[in-house]
Scaffold this motif. Structure first.
Motif, PDB file in Angstrom:
ATOM      1  N   ALA A 149       0.790  -1.197   0.025  1.00 44.03           N
ATOM      2  CA  ALA A 149       0.186   0.072  -0.073  1.00 44.03           C
ATOM      3  C   ALA A 149       1.056   1.227   0.093  1.00 44.03           C
ATOM      4  O   ALA A 149       1.918   1.406   0.740  1.00 44.03           O
ATOM      5  N   ASP A 150       0.676   2.174  -0.875  1.00 43.48           N
ATOM      6  CA  ASP A 150       1.014   3.294  -0.833  1.00 43.48           C
ATOM      7  C   ASP A 150       0.243   4.375  -0.140  1.00 43.48           C
ATOM      8  O   ASP A 150       1.093   5.381   0.671  1.00 43.48           O
ATOM      9  N   MET A 151      -1.027   4.242   0.261  1.00 42.64           N
ATOM     10  CA  MET A 151      -1.540   5.436   1.052  1.00 42.64           C
ATOM     11  C   MET A 151      -2.738   4.683   1.823  1.00 42.64           C
ATOM     12  O   MET A 151      -3.279   3.405   1.204  1.00 42.64           O
ATOM     13  N   LEU A 152      -3.051   5.258   3.079  1.00 44.51           N
ATOM     14  CA  LEU A 152      -4.290   4.741   3.499  1.00 44.51           C
ATOM     15  C   LEU A 152      -5.330   5.840   3.644  1.00 44.51           C
ATOM     16  O   LEU A 152      -5.141   7.092   4.071  1.00 44.51           O
ATOM     17  N   VAL A 153      -6.609   5.507   3.460  1.00 47.16           N
ATOM     18  CA  VAL A 153      -7.697   6.510   3.608  1.00 47.16           C
ATOM     19  C   VAL A 153      -8.830   5.790   4.205  1.00 47.16           C
ATOM     20  O   VAL A 153      -9.175   4.630   3.999  1.00 47.16           O
ATOM     21  N   SER A 154      -9.191   6.396   5.568  1.00 45.24           N
ATOM     22  CA  SER A 154     -10.356   5.646   6.471  1.00 45.24           C
ATOM     23  C   SER A 154     -10.684   6.908   7.257  1.00 45.24           C
ATOM     24  O   SER A 154     -10.302   7.702   7.673  1.00 45.24           O
ATOM     25  N   ASN A 155     -12.015   6.739   7.495  1.00 42.84           N
ATOM     26  CA  ASN A 155     -12.609   7.830   8.545  1.00 42.84           C
ATOM     27  C   ASN A 155     -12.964   7.229   9.787  1.00 42.84           C
ATOM     28  O   ASN A 155     -13.691   7.589  10.543  1.00 42.84           O
ATOM     29  N   ALA A 156     -12.178   6.072  10.184  1.00 41.64           N
ATOM     30  CA  ALA A 156     -12.298   5.285  11.533  1.00 41.64           C
ATOM     31  C   ALA A 156     -11.398   5.973  12.514  1.00 41.64           C
ATOM     32  O   ALA A 156     -10.110   5.841  12.508  1.00 41.64           O
ATOM     33  N   VAL A 157     -11.815   6.805  13.043  1.00 42.79           N
ATOM     34  CA  VAL A 157     -10.804   7.888  14.014  1.00 42.79           C
ATOM     35  C   VAL A 157     -10.048   7.171  14.812  1.00 42.79           C
ATOM     36  O   VAL A 157      -8.765   7.278  14.965  1.00 42.79           O
ATOM     37  N   GLN A 158     -10.831   6.291  15.647  1.00 44.68           N
ATOM     38  CA  GLN A 158     -10.076   5.454  16.530  1.00 44.68           C
ATOM     39  C   GLN A 158      -8.797   4.559  16.176  1.00 44.68           C
ATOM     40  O   GLN A 158      -7.582   4.543  16.625  1.00 44.68           O
ATOM     41  N   ALA A 159      -9.000   4.048  15.133  1.00 46.73           N
ATOM     42  CA  ALA A 159      -8.317   3.249  14.307  1.00 46.73           C
ATOM     43  C   ALA A 159      -6.922   4.109  13.653  1.00 46.73           C
ATOM     44  O   ALA A 159      -5.903   3.536  13.874  1.00 46.73           O
TER      45      ALA A 159
ATOM     46  N   ILE B 259     -22.937  21.020  15.730  1.00 48.77           N
ATOM     47  CA  ILE B 259     -21.880  20.110  15.222  1.00 48.77           C
ATOM     48  C   ILE B 259     -21.251  19.365  16.539  1.00 48.77           C
ATOM     49  O   ILE B 259     -20.550  20.112  17.379  1.00 48.77           O
ATOM     50  N   ILE B 260     -20.935  18.064  16.269  1.00 50.10           N
ATOM     51  CA  ILE B 260     -20.279  17.326  17.290  1.00 50.10           C
ATOM     52  C   ILE B 260     -18.996  16.755  16.737  1.00 50.10           C
ATOM     53  O   ILE B 260     -18.873  15.982  15.852  1.00 50.10           O
ATOM     54  N   ARG B 261     -17.780  17.241  17.107  1.00 48.82           N
ATOM     55  CA  ARG B 261     -16.689  17.014  16.244  1.00 48.82           C
ATOM     56  C   ARG B 261     -15.872  15.752  17.123  1.00 48.82           C
ATOM     57  O   ARG B 261     -15.936  15.642  18.192  1.00 48.82           O
ATOM     58  N   VAL B 262     -15.040  15.053  16.112  1.00 47.37           N
ATOM     59  CA  VAL B 262     -14.522  13.599  16.746  1.00 47.37           C
ATOM     60  C   VAL B 262     -12.915  14.084  16.619  1.00 47.37           C
ATOM     61  O   VAL B 262     -12.412  14.081  15.461  1.00 47.37           O
ATOM     62  N   PRO B 263     -12.319  14.217  17.712  1.00 44.96           N
ATOM     63  CA  PRO B 263     -10.901  14.404  17.418  1.00 44.96           C
ATOM     64  C   PRO B 263      -9.948  13.249  17.090  1.00 44.96           C
ATOM     65  O   PRO B 263     -10.575  12.100  17.537  1.00 44.96           O
ATOM     66  N   TYR B 264      -8.691  12.995  16.608  1.00 44.52           N
ATOM     67  CA  TYR B 264      -8.002  12.107  16.274  1.00 44.52           C
ATOM     68  C   TYR B 264      -7.203  11.901  17.264  1.00 44.52           C
ATOM     69  O   TYR B 264      -5.947  12.218  17.422  1.00 44.52           O
ATOM     70  N   LYS B 265      -7.689  11.316  18.474  1.00 38.71           N
ATOM     71  CA  LYS B 265      -7.329  10.897  19.628  1.00 38.71           C
ATOM     72  C   LYS B 265      -7.767   9.682  20.153  1.00 38.71           C
ATOM     73  O   LYS B 265      -9.108   9.234  19.865  1.00 38.71           O
ATOM     74  N   VAL B 266      -6.615   8.626  20.783  1.00 32.48           N
ATOM     75  CA  VAL B 266      -7.239   7.351  21.338  1.00 32.48           C
ATOM     76  C   VAL B 266      -7.949   7.709  22.495  1.00 32.48           C
ATOM     77  O   VAL B 266      -7.594   8.253  23.465  1.00 32.48           O
ATOM     78  N   VAL B 267      -9.129   6.589  22.385  1.00 32.89           N
ATOM     79  CA  VAL B 267      -9.796   6.931  23.836  1.00 32.89           C
ATOM     80  C   VAL B 267      -9.159   5.581  24.720  1.00 32.89           C
ATOM     81  O   VAL B 267      -9.119   4.632  24.323  1.00 32.89           O
TER      82      VAL B 267
END
Length: 389
Positions: A127-137, A363-371
């Protein structure tokens, strides 16, 4: 002020607009060295751009194009994004760079990162690139060392400050999460989680096992459900009324098909990447709405793998996706773009539109941060205990 999960507070941007966080041929080798030698982290010195590129691109950007041609223009992307969303993006990228050949796999949210980590461990990661909206992952993956290539896209300074989700991870789109329902089967359109709960309370027998939500054991399902519950003070009042009648599914695509078929009357926390195209393709049989009591918005992260087999083409693609042309293609494919100059023709959606429909306060925002694991376990247990049989 906007409502947000408490997790957003350390990561709120200075504009507070979204709170996602801050942060082997010899010829090929020579070309790549040349295009990245001017400044650290793969960036180039400012100056007159190469022919056919914006004026703010580095003067030696043509070297990146030459390197991509030597690579054969190949590009492999691991993503959780549907082919219908990708279609206009890949079409317009190839129109701009005709020698390119892009393959974008559609994997489960968690599989994108599990597969990449597994292949990296073997030393053979295609893989050259990763695309996902799974924030936790995404946050978990990017928090590990040597999982992303450092690159400074020339488009970054042209974007809102919330476009960069994490170091070396940008938002390809900013997608809202909403409610999808079968308009032929529901007497009254649900406009919020609370109104859906009210409909269930008025006719519990008709809604029993007829509502779907995402499985919170998955990274995507957890992210959106946890964010809504944490971002809306009255969230559990509505959720308590809905969850006993709900069944979990592992993908928005499955939910869409079952809502269209009438197996489900409605589904909540459905990705707009599926919801908007479903509404259009079904002729209105499936309707998609943004909840007025809180709309979760997720950044669809895109980044380059640390040892991408085709790094020059990966950089070209990233720059393209973030560009004006790329963001228009993003919107055409059913995702929500966020550049101000996106053409708002019928069927296209933007983050600015979400702000108008849901309201900035909604709007409820989801930070890119591990819970933390303990918090994840507690939430998943509470949620699943309320689900019906």
């Amino acid at each position: 002020m906007f409502r947000s999960s408490p997790l957003t507070s350390p990561l709120v941007s200075r504009r507070r607009a979204l709170g996602f966080g801050v942060l082997g041929a010899a010829t090929l080798a020579a070309a790549l060295t040349g295009c990245g030698s001017t400044t650290p982290a793969g960036s180039a010195a400012p100056g007159a751009a190469s022919a056919g590129t914006p004026s703010y691109y580095p003067a030696d950007y043509s070297k990146l194009l030459d390197a991509s041609k030597v690579e054969g223009g190949k590009l492999t992307i691991y993503s959780n994004t549907d082919q219908e969303n990708w279609a206009p993006i890949l079409r317009d990228f190839k129109a701009k760079y005709p020698w390119t050949k892009v393959s974008a796999d559609n994997l489960d949210s968690d599989e994108v990162f599990q597969r990449q980590l597994s292949e990296m461990a073997t030393g053979k990661a295609p893989a050259d690139m990763l695309v996902s909206n799974a924030v936790q992952a995404w946050a978990s993956y990017a928090g590990k060392p040597d999982t992303l290539m450092a690159y400074d896209s020339p488009e970054t300074k042209q974007l809102p400050d919330y476009a960069q989700l994490m170091p070396n991870v940008w938002a390809m789109s900013l997608d809202p999460v909403g409610i999808a329902y079968n308009s032929a089967l529901m007497k009254e359109a649900p406009t919020s989680i609370a109104s859906l709960a009210k409909a269930v309370a008025a006719d519990p027998a008709s809604y029993k096992n007829k509502i779907t939500t995402r499985d919170v054991k998955g990274a995507w399902g957890f992210s959106v459900s946890h964010a809504f519950a944490a971002g809306d003070a009255g969230a559990w009042t509505g959720l308590d009324g809905i969850l006993p009648s709900a069944r979990p599914e592992s993908s928005s695509g499955t939910q869409k098909e079952k809502i269209m078929a009438g197996e489900y009357l409605a589904g909540f926390f459905i990705s707009s990447a599926v919801g908007y195209p479903a509404e259009k393709a079904s002729g209105g049989l499936v309707k998609f709405v943004l909840p007025t009591d809180g709309t979760v918005v997720l950044g669809r992260g895109i980044g380059i793998t640390p040892k991408a087999p085709h790094p020059a083409t990966a950089k070209l693609f990233l720059d393209f996706v973030l560009s004006e042309t790329g963001q228009n293609a993003v919107a055409e494919g059913g995702l929500s773009s966020y550049r101000d100059n996106v053409q708002l023709t019928e069927g296209r959606h933007t983050y600015q539109e979400v702000e108008k429909l849901a309201g900035k306060d909604g709007i409820i925002r989801v930070p890119y941060k591990v819970v933390p694991d303990a918090e994840v376990t507690a939430f998943v247990s509470k949620w699943n205990a309320k689900l019906g049989n």
